[in-house]
Design a protein around this motif. Structure first.
Motif, PDB file in Angstrom:
ATOM      1  N   ALA A  57       4.385  -1.083  -7.531  1.00 49.28           N
ATOM      2  CA  ALA A  57       4.092   0.282  -7.946  1.00 49.28           C
ATOM      3  C   ALA A  57       4.631   0.627  -9.309  1.00 49.28           C
ATOM      4  N   ALA A  58       6.074  -0.178  -9.761  1.00 51.76           N
ATOM      5  CA  ALA A  58       6.493  -0.126 -11.131  1.00 51.76           C
ATOM      6  C   ALA A  58       5.511  -0.732 -11.927  1.00 51.76           C
ATOM      7  N   ILE A  59       5.036  -2.040 -11.494  1.00 47.71           N
ATOM      8  CA  ILE A  59       4.149  -2.726 -12.463  1.00 47.71           C
ATOM      9  C   ILE A  59       2.876  -2.104 -12.895  1.00 47.71           C
ATOM     10  N   ARG A  60       2.433  -1.465 -11.836  1.00 45.01           N
ATOM     11  CA  ARG A  60       1.235  -0.544 -12.083  1.00 45.01           C
ATOM     12  C   ARG A  60       0.938   0.514 -13.133  1.00 45.01           C
ATOM     13  N   LYS A  61       2.193   0.839 -13.419  1.00 44.84           N
ATOM     14  CA  LYS A  61       2.227   2.069 -14.346  1.00 44.84           C
ATOM     15  C   LYS A  61       2.129   1.189 -15.876  1.00 44.84           C
ATOM     16  N   HIS A  62       2.065  -0.291 -16.136  1.00 46.28           N
ATOM     17  CA  HIS A  62       1.846  -0.932 -17.245  1.00 46.28           C
ATOM     18  C   HIS A  62       0.696  -1.737 -17.236  1.00 46.28           C
ATOM     19  N   ILE A  63      -0.272  -1.521 -16.217  1.00 39.72           N
ATOM     20  CA  ILE A  63      -1.461  -2.076 -16.394  1.00 39.72           C
ATOM     21  C   ILE A  63      -2.436  -0.973 -16.467  1.00 39.72           C
ATOM     22  N   LYS A  64      -3.549  -1.227 -17.570  1.00 39.89           N
ATOM     23  CA  LYS A  64      -4.584  -0.191 -17.533  1.00 39.89           C
ATOM     24  C   LYS A  64      -5.830  -0.451 -16.689  1.00 39.89           C
ATOM     25  N   GLY A  65      -5.933  -2.029 -16.342  1.00 41.48           N
ATOM     26  CA  GLY A  65      -7.310  -2.381 -16.008  1.00 41.48           C
ATOM     27  C   GLY A  65      -7.082  -2.537 -14.101  1.00 41.48           C
ATOM     28  N   VAL A  66      -7.430  -3.620 -13.855  1.00 44.07           N
ATOM     29  CA  VAL A  66      -7.344  -4.037 -12.323  1.00 44.07           C
ATOM     30  C   VAL A  66      -5.980  -4.624 -12.020  1.00 44.07           C
ATOM     31  N   MET A  67      -5.705  -3.982 -10.869  1.00 43.21           N
ATOM     32  CA  MET A  67      -4.200  -4.733 -10.589  1.00 43.21           C
ATOM     33  C   MET A  67      -4.768  -5.559  -9.010  1.00 43.21           C
ATOM     34  N   ASP A  68      -4.618  -6.937  -9.159  1.00 39.80           N
ATOM     35  CA  ASP A  68      -5.279  -7.910  -8.146  1.00 39.80           C
ATOM     36  C   ASP A  68      -3.928  -8.446  -7.289  1.00 39.80           C
ATOM     37  N   VAL A  69      -3.753  -7.715  -6.103  1.00 39.50           N
ATOM     38  CA  VAL A  69      -2.449  -8.220  -5.507  1.00 39.50           C
ATOM     39  C   VAL A  69      -2.981  -9.233  -4.429  1.00 39.50           C
ATOM     40  N   HIS A  70      -2.145 -10.423  -4.395  1.00 48.85           N
ATOM     41  CA  HIS A  70      -2.378 -11.435  -3.467  1.00 48.85           C
ATOM     42  C   HIS A  70      -1.134 -11.440  -2.613  1.00 48.85           C
ATOM     43  N   LEU A  71      -1.515 -11.102  -1.336  1.00 50.13           N
ATOM     44  CA  LEU A  71      -0.455 -11.237  -0.228  1.00 50.13           C
ATOM     45  C   LEU A  71      -0.233 -12.398   0.449  1.00 50.13           C
ATOM     46  N   MET A  72       0.668 -13.118   0.133  1.00 48.83           N
ATOM     47  CA  MET A  72       1.182 -14.033   0.752  1.00 48.83           C
ATOM     48  C   MET A  72       2.210 -13.893   1.980  1.00 48.83           C
ATOM     49  N   TYR A  79       2.254  -3.802   6.225  1.00 51.40           N
ATOM     50  CA  TYR A  79       2.293  -3.736   4.707  1.00 51.40           C
ATOM     51  C   TYR A  79       1.052  -3.321   4.030  1.00 51.40           C
ATOM     52  N   ILE A  80      -0.220  -3.254   4.625  1.00 61.26           N
ATOM     53  CA  ILE A  80      -1.186  -2.724   3.789  1.00 61.26           C
ATOM     54  C   ILE A  80      -1.191  -1.384   3.118  1.00 61.26           C
ATOM     55  N   ASP A  81      -0.596  -0.486   4.064  1.00 56.95           N
ATOM     56  CA  ASP A  81      -0.656   0.891   3.587  1.00 56.95           C
ATOM     57  C   ASP A  81       0.439   0.902   2.257  1.00 56.95           C
ATOM     58  N   ALA A  82       1.380   0.346   2.387  1.00 51.27           N
ATOM     59  CA  ALA A  82       2.317   0.252   1.200  1.00 51.27           C
ATOM     60  C   ALA A  82       1.842  -0.179   0.036  1.00 51.27           C
ATOM     61  N   PHE A  83       1.147  -1.296   0.059  1.00 54.07           N
ATOM     62  CA  PHE A  83       0.659  -1.921  -1.102  1.00 54.07           C
ATOM     63  C   PHE A  83      -0.517  -1.316  -1.595  1.00 54.07           C
ATOM     64  N   ALA A  84      -1.154  -0.615  -0.930  1.00 52.47           N
ATOM     65  CA  ALA A  84      -2.293   0.132  -1.560  1.00 52.47           C
ATOM     66  C   ALA A  84      -1.724   1.270  -1.956  1.00 52.47           C
ATOM     67  N   GLN A  85      -0.672   2.001  -1.473  1.00 55.35           N
ATOM     68  CA  GLN A  85      -0.098   3.017  -2.118  1.00 55.35           C
ATOM     69  C   GLN A  85       0.605   2.813  -3.546  1.00 55.35           C
ATOM     70  N   SER A  86       0.907   1.323  -3.651  1.00 59.35           N
ATOM     71  CA  SER A  86       1.427   1.244  -4.869  1.00 59.35           C
ATOM     72  C   SER A  86       0.531   0.916  -5.942  1.00 59.35           C
ATOM     73  N   GLY A  87      -0.966   1.251  -5.733  1.00 62.21           N
ATOM     74  CA  GLY A  87      -1.929   1.400  -6.812  1.00 62.21           C
ATOM     75  C   GLY A  87      -2.664  -0.039  -7.085  1.00 62.21           C
ATOM     76  N   ALA A  88      -2.779  -1.040  -5.885  1.00 62.33           N
ATOM     77  CA  ALA A  88      -3.340  -2.074  -5.952  1.00 62.33           C
ATOM     78  C   ALA A  88      -5.281  -1.601  -6.273  1.00 62.33           C
ATOM     79  N   ASP A  89      -5.849  -2.415  -6.990  1.00 65.06           N
ATOM     80  CA  ASP A  89      -7.203  -2.208  -6.944  1.00 65.06           C
ATOM     81  C   ASP A  89      -7.793  -3.097  -6.085  1.00 65.06           C
ATOM     82  N   VAL A  90      -7.367  -4.434  -5.778  1.00 60.42           N
ATOM     83  CA  VAL A  90      -7.870  -5.311  -4.908  1.00 60.42           C
ATOM     84  C   VAL A  90      -6.653  -5.968  -4.085  1.00 60.42           C
ATOM     85  N   ILE A  91      -6.575  -5.975  -2.646  1.00 60.47           N
ATOM     86  CA  ILE A  91      -5.531  -6.402  -1.796  1.00 60.47           C
ATOM     87  C   ILE A  91      -6.122  -7.813  -1.319  1.00 60.47           C
ATOM     88  N   THR A  92      -5.823  -8.860  -1.294  1.00 59.16           N
ATOM     89  CA  THR A  92      -6.221 -10.105  -0.945  1.00 59.16           C
ATOM     90  C   THR A  92      -5.193 -10.742   0.108  1.00 59.16           C
TER      91      THR A  92
END
Ligand SMILES: O=C(CO)[C@@H](O)[C@H](O)COP(=O)(O)O
Ligand SMILES: [Fe+2]
Length: 230
Positions: A57-72, A79-92
């Motif tokens: 969520a903190a990183i998101r504020k510094h990204i204008k384009g696509v935030m691509d979150v790779h969950l390992m 944790y899907i809801d929390a990562f979606a609410q962090s502002g991800a455009d793609v969650i893998t």
């Protein structure tokens, strides 16, 4: 986020300065990154730990384009809801992370964002066939997940080719993650990939105080991939 099969370069901030994520994200976007790839590791699914949704969520504020979150991470569903609410455009999420990948993909899409499915190098593509209507992106891991700077696993090129044949013209991205360089980018682009994640090969030689090498590295990888497409 519209669909395009043009080559997209997605620098992985795993190779960035962890004490300076905001400035690093701004620097790579200014230098030509198409997407910003954010690697989340839990020390359980992979033998390394990075950070969680509040950092995203903190990183998101510094990204204008696509935030691509790779969950390992495993389990992933809680944790899907929390990562979606962090502002991800793609969650893998990884196919190998649990028994209910279809549910995981449904949960991601329920947030109105793109759902990605990652495959470890040893995982065959057969399962993807039954999930094609549920995915917006398939991520082919070309290293064993967990660390940046590893050597590209060449056997995965044939896998990308087979995946492209399976996907055909459906609006599904094929993302490559691990060991992407000017030498390996042409191999995967020719095989049908369109999103190239690169960590060490983008960040090498640069810094937030000297970001020009990021731009030169991004342009070189993109040019090498495009050249392979003729
Ligand atoms: O997901 C991962 C590693 O598990 C990647 O996103 C890496 O960060 C790629 O780093 P390089 O191989 O490009 O250095
Ligand atoms: Fe990644």
């Amino acid at each position: 986020m519209t669909f395009s099969r043009d080559i997209k370069i997605a620098p992985s901030i795993l190779s960035a300065d962890f004490a300076n994520f905001g400035a690093e994200c701004e620097a790579i976007e200014t230098q030509g990154a198409d997407w910003v790839h954010v690697d989340v590791m839990d020390g359980h699914f992979v033998p390394n730990i990075t950070f969680g949704p509040s950092t995203c969520a903190a990183i998101r504020k510094h990204i204008k384009g696509v935030m691509d979150v790779h969950l390992m991470i495993a389990p992933v569903d809680p944790y899907i809801d929390a990562f979606a609410q962090s502002g991800a455009d793609v969650i893998t999420a990884h196919l190998e992370a649990g028994p209910h990948i279809h549910r995981t993909l449904q949960a991601i899409r329920a947030h109105g964002i793109k759902a990605g499915l990652a495959l470890n190098p040893g995982t065959p593509i057969a399962a993807v066939e039954h999930l094609l209507d549920m995915v917006d992106l398939v991520c082919v891991m070309t290293v064993n997940p967990g660390f940046g700077g590893q050597k590209f696993i060449t056997s995965q090129v044939a896998k990308v080719q087979a995946l492209r044949a399976m996907i055909g013209d459906r609006p599904i991205h094929i993302e490559i993650d691990g060991g992407v360089t000017v030498e390996t980018a042409p191999l995967v682009a020719a095989a049908g990939a369109d999103v190239l994640v690169a960590g060490s090969a983008v960040f090498k030689g640069g810094s937030v105080g000297n970001p020009a090498p990021y731009g030169a590295n991004i342009r070189a990888i993109r040019a090498a991939a495009m050249a392979a497409l003729g």
